[in-house]
Design a protein around this motif. Structure first.
Motif, short mmCIF file in Angstrom:
data_model
loop_
_atom_site.label_atom_id
_atom_site.label_comp_id
_atom_site.label_asym_id
_atom_site.label_seq_id
_atom_site.Cartn_x
_atom_site.Cartn_y
_atom_site.Cartn_z
N VAL A 1 -13.39 4.42 29.75
CA VAL A 1 -14.57 3.75 29.24
C VAL A 1 -15.51 3.62 30.43
O VAL A 1 -15.28 2.82 31.34
CB VAL A 1 -14.25 2.37 28.65
N MET A 2 -16.55 4.45 30.45
CA MET A 2 -17.51 4.44 31.54
C MET A 2 -18.41 3.21 31.42
O MET A 2 -18.77 2.79 30.31
CB MET A 2 -18.36 5.71 31.52
N VAL A 3 -18.79 2.64 32.56
CA VAL A 3 -19.62 1.44 32.56
C VAL A 3 -20.90 1.72 33.36
O VAL A 3 -20.83 2.21 34.50
CB VAL A 3 -18.89 0.24 33.17
N ASN B 1 -21.99 1.63 37.32
CA ASN B 1 -21.59 0.28 37.72
C ASN B 1 -20.52 0.36 38.80
O ASN B 1 -19.95 1.42 39.08
CB ASN B 1 -21.05 -0.46 36.49
N ASP B 2 -20.23 -0.77 39.41
CA ASP B 2 -19.11 -0.89 40.34
C ASP B 2 -18.25 -2.06 39.87
O ASP B 2 -18.68 -3.22 39.99
CB ASP B 2 -19.62 -1.14 41.76
N PRO B 3 -17.08 -1.78 39.25
CA PRO B 3 -16.41 -0.48 39.09
C PRO B 3 -17.08 0.37 38.01
O PRO B 3 -17.64 -0.17 37.05
CB PRO B 3 -14.99 -0.87 38.68
N PRO B 4 -16.99 1.73 38.15
CA PRO B 4 -17.72 2.62 37.26
C PRO B 4 -17.03 2.88 35.93
O PRO B 4 -17.66 3.47 35.03
CB PRO B 4 -17.80 3.91 38.07
N ALA B 5 -15.76 2.48 35.78
CA ALA B 5 -15.04 2.80 34.55
C ALA B 5 -13.78 1.97 34.44
O ALA B 5 -13.28 1.42 35.42
CB ALA B 5 -14.69 4.29 34.50
N ALA C 1 -6.73 -3.53 24.58
CA ALA C 1 -7.48 -4.77 24.74
C ALA C 1 -7.82 -4.98 26.21
O ALA C 1 -7.02 -4.66 27.09
CB ALA C 1 -6.67 -5.95 24.22
N PHE C 2 -9.01 -5.52 26.47
CA PHE C 2 -9.48 -5.75 27.84
C PHE C 2 -9.92 -7.20 28.03
O PHE C 2 -10.49 -7.81 27.11
CB PHE C 2 -10.70 -4.88 28.16
N ASP C 3 -9.70 -7.73 29.21
CA ASP C 3 -10.45 -8.88 29.69
C ASP C 3 -11.80 -8.35 30.18
O ASP C 3 -11.87 -7.25 30.73
CB ASP C 3 -9.73 -9.57 30.85
N TYR C 4 -12.86 -9.14 29.98
CA TYR C 4 -14.20 -8.71 30.39
C TYR C 4 -14.83 -9.75 31.29
O TYR C 4 -14.85 -10.94 30.98
CB TYR C 4 -15.09 -8.46 29.17
N GLY D 1 -19.64 -6.80 34.80
CA GLY D 1 -19.53 -5.68 33.88
C GLY D 1 -18.19 -4.97 34.00
O GLY D 1 -18.08 -3.77 33.74
N ALA D 2 -17.15 -5.71 34.37
CA ALA D 2 -15.85 -5.11 34.66
C ALA D 2 -14.86 -5.36 33.52
O ALA D 2 -14.75 -6.47 33.01
CB ALA D 2 -15.28 -5.68 35.95
N LEU D 3 -14.12 -4.32 33.17
CA LEU D 3 -13.07 -4.38 32.15
C LEU D 3 -11.70 -4.27 32.82
O LEU D 3 -11.50 -3.43 33.70
CB LEU D 3 -13.23 -3.24 31.15
N LYS D 4 -10.74 -5.08 32.36
CA LYS D 4 -9.38 -5.01 32.86
C LYS D 4 -8.44 -4.92 31.66
O LYS D 4 -8.38 -5.83 30.83
CB LYS D 4 -9.04 -6.25 33.69
N ALA D 5 -7.71 -3.80 31.55
CA ALA D 5 -6.79 -3.60 30.42
C ALA D 5 -5.66 -4.62 30.48
O ALA D 5 -5.05 -4.84 31.53
CB ALA D 5 -6.23 -2.18 30.44
N ILE D 6 -5.39 -5.26 29.33
CA ILE D 6 -4.32 -6.26 29.28
C ILE D 6 -3.25 -5.92 28.24
O ILE D 6 -2.17 -6.52 28.25
CB ILE D 6 -4.89 -7.66 28.97
N GLN D 7 -3.53 -4.95 27.35
CA GLN D 7 -2.57 -4.63 26.30
C GLN D 7 -2.97 -3.32 25.63
O GLN D 7 -4.15 -3.02 25.49
CB GLN D 7 -2.57 -5.74 25.23
N THR D 8 -1.96 -2.53 25.22
CA THR D 8 -2.19 -1.39 24.34
C THR D 8 -1.18 -1.48 23.21
O THR D 8 0.02 -1.65 23.45
CB THR D 8 -2.06 -0.06 25.08
N ILE D 9 -1.66 -1.37 21.95
CA ILE D 9 -0.83 -1.61 20.78
C ILE D 9 -1.10 -0.53 19.73
O ILE D 9 -2.23 -0.08 19.58
CB ILE D 9 -1.10 -3.03 20.23
#
Length: 400
Positions: free
Chosen positions: A212-214, A227-231, A264-267, A272-280
């Motif tokens: 997911v590019m940001v 962005n920084d981070p870019p994705a 699912a991501f924390d935002y 503008g940063a996404l952090k993956a927390i779960q995949t279901i």
């Protein structure tokens, strides 16, 4: 003083709105409120026979009933995805083609929308800069259309004039790279583009890159910068397709087409940063057949997330942990569902309408407010090759 992420998101959104200046489109008068339970439903389609373009139906959110006969309101090529201007005076559609103006590109078309009759009037069309644009949005200030080009693996920003017409692109970003699936991820494939609540960051789910590019979005200049981070990355071979924010502004979700999962991501709205927390998984336990996903939506209450499965042919239902944002898969609803593409939740939050590309129909489901369970209300056939559903409030009685 400690400020919660939720309040941070709200303050950022308010700041963006106050700073939004000044352009004539941003200053357009707010739309008049229609009756709360009466809506136009506009349907984007693929114009393989017999479809000819964009269709319109009427929806009553008091009963969950759709009108029986779709009306063709605009003849245009491959209008697979639609977006409505914040003033509701204009509607925009991608033209998901690979040849526009003699170049390998698709286009975006602009229409004036008559709120009293639901009629569309063609305004103009502009190149999307890349082949097969498949998704678009209008920014929260009504100043630009942002579109994603699937085959082109790129995104663009098109400015809007006060009369709703599109201008030539003010930004174009070409993605580069590939991932592990040699058939589907041999190149970048930008599949959707979305903005956060503050109108500051753009998020592009690229199926070909597993990212997911940001981008930082400048609403005044109509530009996108990395962005920084870019994705944010998902597991190799997942194929991220569509993306949706939770109304709390602290979480987001991407549906992965190739893996039939939701991540699912924390935002962090400040960075503008996404952090993956779960995949279901979106699939019923034990399902082994061929399938892929299409759309993801968060219910306005924030209590539920839904995703569409094509092949397994169902809408996956998840409940949301209010604190963590993580999902629990509680079931799948497949009655009358056939190759579901986009689906949408009506503005009252009471009903969900599915575009069944494989059945040329729309399925209407009632949403249980406590559990998120979907119960079939009706299925309306004769809607040719539907892909996308959008709602616009309408008068209680409309005259053609």
């Amino acid at each position: 003083m400690v400020v919660s992420y939720r309040w941070c998101a709200l303050l950022l959104a308010l700041g963006a709105l106050l700073a939004a200046g000044a352009g004539p489109v941003a200053e357009a008068a707010p739309p008049k409120k229609g009756k709360a339970d009466k809506f136009w439903v506009f349907v984007g389609t693929y114009t393989d026979k017999p479809s000819k373009g964009i269709y319109r139906l009427e929806f009553d959110a008091a009963t969950g009933k759709l009108s029986r006969t779709p009306v063709l309101v605009a003849e245009t090529e491959q209008p697979s995805f639609l977006a409505v201007h914040p003033t509701r005076r204009f509607l925009y559609a991608v033209n998901e083609t690979a040849n526009f103006g003699g170049k390998k590109a698709g286009a975006v078309s602009a229409f004036a929308l008559d709120a009293k009759t639901g009629k569309l009037s063609f305004l103009n069309r502009e190149s999307s800069g890349g082949a097969h644009p498949c998704h678009l949005i209008v920014d929260r200030q009504g100043k630009h259309v942002l579109a994603a080009n699937y085959t082109g693996g790129s995104v663009c920003v098109l400015p809007l004039a006060p009369d709703g017409k599109l201008g030539t692109a003010t930004a174009f970003v070409q993605h580069e790279g590939k991932s592990v699936n040699k058939q589907r991820q041999e190149a970048p494939h930008a599949h959707s583009i979305n903005l956060d609540a503050a109108n500051r960051f753009a998020f592009v789910a690229d199926l070909g890159l597993d990212r997911v590019m940001v981008y930082k979005y400048d609403a005044k200049a109509g530009t996108l910068t990395a962005n920084d981070p870019p994705a944010a990355e998902v597991a190799p071979g997942s194929g991220p397709r569509h993306f949706a924010f939770h109304p709390d502004g602290r979480h987001a979700y991407v549906i992965n087409e190739l893996a039939s999962t939701v991540t699912a991501f924390d935002y962090d709205p400040a960075k503008g940063a996404l952090k993956a927390i779960q995949t279901i998984s979106t699939l019923p336990k034990g399902y082994k057949g061929d399938t892929s996903t299409a759309e993801v939506r968060v219910h306005p209450s924030g209590k539920f997330v839904y995703g569409s499965n094509r092949g397994q042919d169902s809408i996956a239902v998840f409940t949301v942990n209010a604190k963590s944002g993580k999902l629990k898969h509680v079931g799948n609803q497949g009655e009358t569902v056939k190759v579901p593409r986009n689906f949408n939740i009506d503005p009252t939050g009471k009903f969900l309408i599915v575009a069944n590309q494989g059945a040329s129909s729309l399925s209407v489901f009632a949403v249980a407010p406590k559990t998120g369970e979907l119960t079939l209300v009706e299925s309306v056939t004769g809607v040719p090759n539907p892909v996308c559903v959008v709602f616009v409030p309408r008068p209680a009685v409309a005259k053609e």
